[in-house]
Enzyme design. Structure first.
Site, PDB file in Angstrom:
ATOM      1  N   GLY A  24       0.830  -1.211   0.000  1.00 27.47           N
ATOM      2  CA  GLY A  24       0.000   0.000   0.000  1.00 27.47           C
ATOM      3  C   GLY A  24       0.862   1.257   0.000  1.00 27.47           C
ATOM      4  NE  ARG A  36      -1.243  -4.812  -0.664  1.00 29.27           N
ATOM      5  CZ  ARG A  36      -1.998  -3.725  -0.470  1.00 29.27           C
ATOM      6  NH1 ARG A  36      -2.972  -3.439  -1.311  1.00 29.27           N
ATOM      7  NH2 ARG A  36      -1.780  -2.936   0.570  1.00 29.27           N
ATOM      8  CG  ASP A  53       3.697  -6.870   7.705  1.00 27.78           C
ATOM      9  OD1 ASP A  53       3.066  -6.241   6.824  1.00 27.78           O
ATOM     10  OD2 ASP A  53       3.147  -7.682   8.467  1.00 27.78           O
ATOM     11  CB  THR A 104       2.692   0.579   6.101  1.00 24.71           C
ATOM     12  OG1 THR A 104       1.318   0.326   6.458  1.00 24.71           O
ATOM     13  CG2 THR A 104       3.550   0.214   7.288  1.00 24.71           C
ATOM     14  CG  ASP A 164      -1.789  -0.569   7.742  1.00 18.12           C
ATOM     15  OD1 ASP A 164      -2.636   0.303   7.473  1.00 18.12           O
ATOM     16  OD2 ASP A 164      -1.623  -1.599   7.054  1.00 18.12           O
ATOM     17  CG  ASP A 166       1.154  -3.111  10.287  1.00 18.28           C
ATOM     18  OD1 ASP A 166       2.027  -2.444   9.683  1.00 18.28           O
ATOM     19  OD2 ASP A 166       0.460  -3.960   9.706  1.00 18.28           O
ATOM     20  NE  ARG A 193      -2.960  -5.156   5.027  1.00 17.36           N
ATOM     21  CZ  ARG A 193      -2.193  -5.518   4.026  1.00 17.36           C
ATOM     22  NH1 ARG A 193      -1.639  -6.704   4.009  1.00 17.36           N
ATOM     23  NH2 ARG A 193      -1.954  -4.720   3.035  1.00 17.36           N
TER      24      ARG A 193
HETATM   25  P1  ADP Z   1       2.814  -4.322   2.785  1.00 19.78           P
HETATM   26  O1  ADP Z   1       4.220  -4.383   2.353  1.00 19.78           O
HETATM   27  O2  ADP Z   1       2.264  -2.938   2.801  1.00 19.78           O
HETATM   28  O3  ADP Z   1       2.570  -5.105   4.080  1.00 19.78           O
HETATM   29  P2  ADP Z   1       1.608  -6.527   1.317  1.00 19.78           P
HETATM   30  O4  ADP Z   1       1.418  -7.382   2.529  1.00 19.78           O
HETATM   31  O5  ADP Z   1       0.479  -6.460   0.332  1.00 19.78           O
HETATM   32  O6  ADP Z   1       1.916  -5.022   1.662  1.00 19.78           O
HETATM   33  O7  ADP Z   1       2.923  -7.049   0.592  1.00 19.78           O
HETATM   34  C1  ADP Z   1       3.396  -6.409  -0.570  1.00 19.78           C
HETATM   35  C2  ADP Z   1       4.035  -7.413  -1.480  1.00 19.78           C
HETATM   36  O8  ADP Z   1       5.177  -7.989  -0.843  1.00 19.78           O
HETATM   37  C3  ADP Z   1       3.182  -8.610  -1.862  1.00 19.78           C
HETATM   38  O9  ADP Z   1       2.251  -8.323  -2.888  1.00 19.78           O
HETATM   39  C4  ADP Z   1       4.241  -9.580  -2.345  1.00 19.78           C
HETATM   40  O10 ADP Z   1       4.686  -9.261  -3.630  1.00 19.78           O
HETATM   41  C5  ADP Z   1       5.378  -9.313  -1.357  1.00 19.78           C
HETATM   42  N1  ADP Z   1       5.317 -10.302  -0.267  1.00 19.78           N
HETATM   43  C6  ADP Z   1       4.424 -10.367   0.739  1.00 19.78           C
HETATM   44  N2  ADP Z   1       4.629 -11.439   1.518  1.00 19.78           N
HETATM   45  C7  ADP Z   1       5.683 -12.092   0.972  1.00 19.78           C
HETATM   46  C8  ADP Z   1       6.387 -13.305   1.299  1.00 19.78           C
HETATM   47  N3  ADP Z   1       6.050 -14.065   2.340  1.00 19.78           N
HETATM   48  N4  ADP Z   1       7.437 -13.639   0.520  1.00 19.78           N
HETATM   49  C9  ADP Z   1       7.802 -12.879  -0.535  1.00 19.78           C
HETATM   50  N5  ADP Z   1       7.178 -11.770  -0.897  1.00 19.78           N
HETATM   51  C10 ADP Z   1       6.127 -11.347  -0.159  1.00 19.78           C
HETATM   52  O1  F6P Z   2      -1.625  -1.490   4.376  1.00 17.49           O
HETATM   53  C1  F6P Z   2      -2.218  -0.271   4.037  1.00 17.49           C
HETATM   54  C2  F6P Z   2      -3.709  -0.449   3.797  1.00 17.49           C
HETATM   55  O2  F6P Z   2      -4.222   0.815   3.460  1.00 17.49           O
HETATM   56  C3  F6P Z   2      -4.492  -1.085   4.939  1.00 17.49           C
HETATM   57  O3  F6P Z   2      -4.783  -0.159   5.962  1.00 17.49           O
HETATM   58  C4  F6P Z   2      -5.714  -1.583   4.216  1.00 17.49           C
HETATM   59  O4  F6P Z   2      -6.296  -2.672   4.897  1.00 17.49           O
HETATM   60  C5  F6P Z   2      -5.165  -2.003   2.878  1.00 17.49           C
HETATM   61  O5  F6P Z   2      -3.931  -1.328   2.703  1.00 17.49           O
HETATM   62  C6  F6P Z   2      -6.072  -1.691   1.722  1.00 17.49           C
HETATM   63  O6  F6P Z   2      -5.503  -2.208   0.580  1.00 17.49           O
HETATM   64  P1  F6P Z   2      -6.005  -1.858  -0.897  1.00 17.49           P
HETATM   65  O7  F6P Z   2      -5.545  -0.476  -1.223  1.00 17.49           O
HETATM   66  O8  F6P Z   2      -5.382  -2.882  -1.747  1.00 17.49           O
HETATM   67  O9  F6P Z   2      -7.496  -1.916  -0.845  1.00 17.49           O
END
Ligand code: ADP
Ligand code: F6P
Length: 319
Positions: free
Chosen positions: A11, A72, A103, A125, A127, A129, A171
């Site tokens: 995000g 993502r 994360d 982020t 969040d 978190d 989230r």
């Molecule tokens: P954020 O980084 O904001 O927490 P996401 O959880 O959507 O957002 O993760 C972003 C991207 O990081 C995912 O779409 C994926 O490409 C990569 N990612 C997430 N988890 C893993 C994992 N366990 N191993 C490798 N890549 C990951």
């Molecule tokens: O991680 C940032 C965040 O905005 C969360 O607060 C929320 O749950 C999620 O991303 C929303 O994701 P998307 O923009 O894919 O709907």
């Protein structure tokens, strides 16, 4: 180190651009080449790279979103694709990578680190978190945006003597909702981390009404339930209507505030100097006003605790 790359992933968050600028200018200051990877890990797999110069990051310090775009990317969860990405970076002569994200993005970063590519994470982020850092880039601005909205709703809530339920992102975490609720003076904040009893909350709000309060505002973290359902439950208990406002993606945009710009500048700079020191598998964080460094493998999977004192304070101040 002669050539590094930078990407934003997950995000978007206000201040990511300030961090991209800090990474790029620090690297160029130290005579390195910088490659921008567009659309996060998706762009890494697609080879969507662009050379970064000083001008590429001009005029972005104050802009929301991310100039490198984000995505993502489920394909990056697969080891064969992570290997392909590490090989393609090596082929381009890229010796280190800065990953700006949350994360999930750091799990991807750790995977690349394990494949031998030096990687440093910068927390970005709304969040907030991520274990191991008091703040992530974007959180402060998102709290400000939430307060702005709560203030606006308070005006109309007072005029019409109405009750509102405001849904805030985050989230599975309640950091954003708690900060917004405390700073916005809400009557109650409902969080995923803390079990709540709607009857108790309704009783307290009713007490306030009997004392002369003419409106109430409840902040609901998205991870704590659905606004429609919670509003219906409170209506059934109290007999009062709750209007619902979902803050949604409004919280993700906008010009970063001073705090997010400052931590983005400091963290982006430190990420590059860590790579120059041949360090890897790390995240730059912040503790108080001082930068800190944590090992990705140690922080991933740990749940960042809520500032519970703020939750208790919230209850005192919303009496
Ligand atoms: P954020 O980084 O904001 O927490 P996401 O959880 O959507 O957002 O993760 C972003 C991207 O990081 C995912 O779409 C994926 O490409 C990569 N990612 C997430 N988890 C893993 C994992 N366990 N191993 C490798 N890549 C990951
Ligand atoms: O991680 C940032 C965040 O905005 C969360 O607060 C929320 O749950 C999620 O991303 C929303 O994701 P998307 O923009 O894919 O709907």
């Amino acid at each position: 180190m002669k050539r590094i790359a930078v990407l934003t992933s997950g995000g978007d968050a206000p201040g990511m651009n300030s961090a991209i600028r800090a990474v790029t200018r620090t690297a160029i200051f130290h005579d390195m080449d910088v490659v921008g990877i567009r659309r996060g890990y998706q762009g890494l797999l697609d080879g969507d790279f662009s050379a970064m110069d000083l001008g590429y990051v001009a005029d972005i310090v104050h802009r929301g979103g991310t100039k490198l775009l984000t995505a993502r990317c489920d394909a990056f969860l697969e080891e064969k694709n992570q290997r392909r990405a590490a090989e393609s970076l090596a082929k381009q002569g890229i010796e280190g990578l800065v990953v700006i994200g949350g994360d999930g993005s750091f799990r991807g970063a750790l995977a690349l680190d394990r494949l031998g590519l030096p990687v440093v994470g910068v927390p970005g982020t709304i969040d907030n978190d991520i274990y191991g850092t008091a703040a992530s880039i974007g959180f402060s601005t998102a709290v400000n945006t939430s307060i702005w909205a709560i203030d606006h709703i308070r005006d109309t809530a007072t005029s019409h003597q109405r009750n509102f339920l405001i849904e805030v992102m985050g989230r599975n975490a309640g950091h954003l909702a708690l900060a917004a609720g405390l700073a916005g003076g809400a009557e109650a904040v409902l969080l995923p981390e803390i079990p709540f009893d709607l009857r108790e909350i309704a009783d307290k709000i009713e007490k306030g009404h009997r004392r002369g309060k003419i409106h109430s505002i409840i902040v609901l973290a998205e991870g704590a339930g659905s606004g429609v359902e919670v509003a219906a439950q409170i209506r059934d208990i109290t007999g009062h209507e709750y209007k619902i406002t979902n803050m949604g993606h409004v919280q993700r945009g906008g010009s970063p505030d001073h705090r997010d710009r400052l931590i983005a500048a400091r963290m982006g700079n430190r990420a590059v100097t860590l790579l120059m020191e041949r360090k890897s598998g790390l995240m730059v964080g912040i503790r108080g006003e001082t930068l800190s460094v944590a090992a990705l493998k140690e922080i991933l999977g740990l749940k960042k605790p809520l500032p519970i004192g703020d939750y208790e304070l919230m209850k005192v101040l919303s009496i």
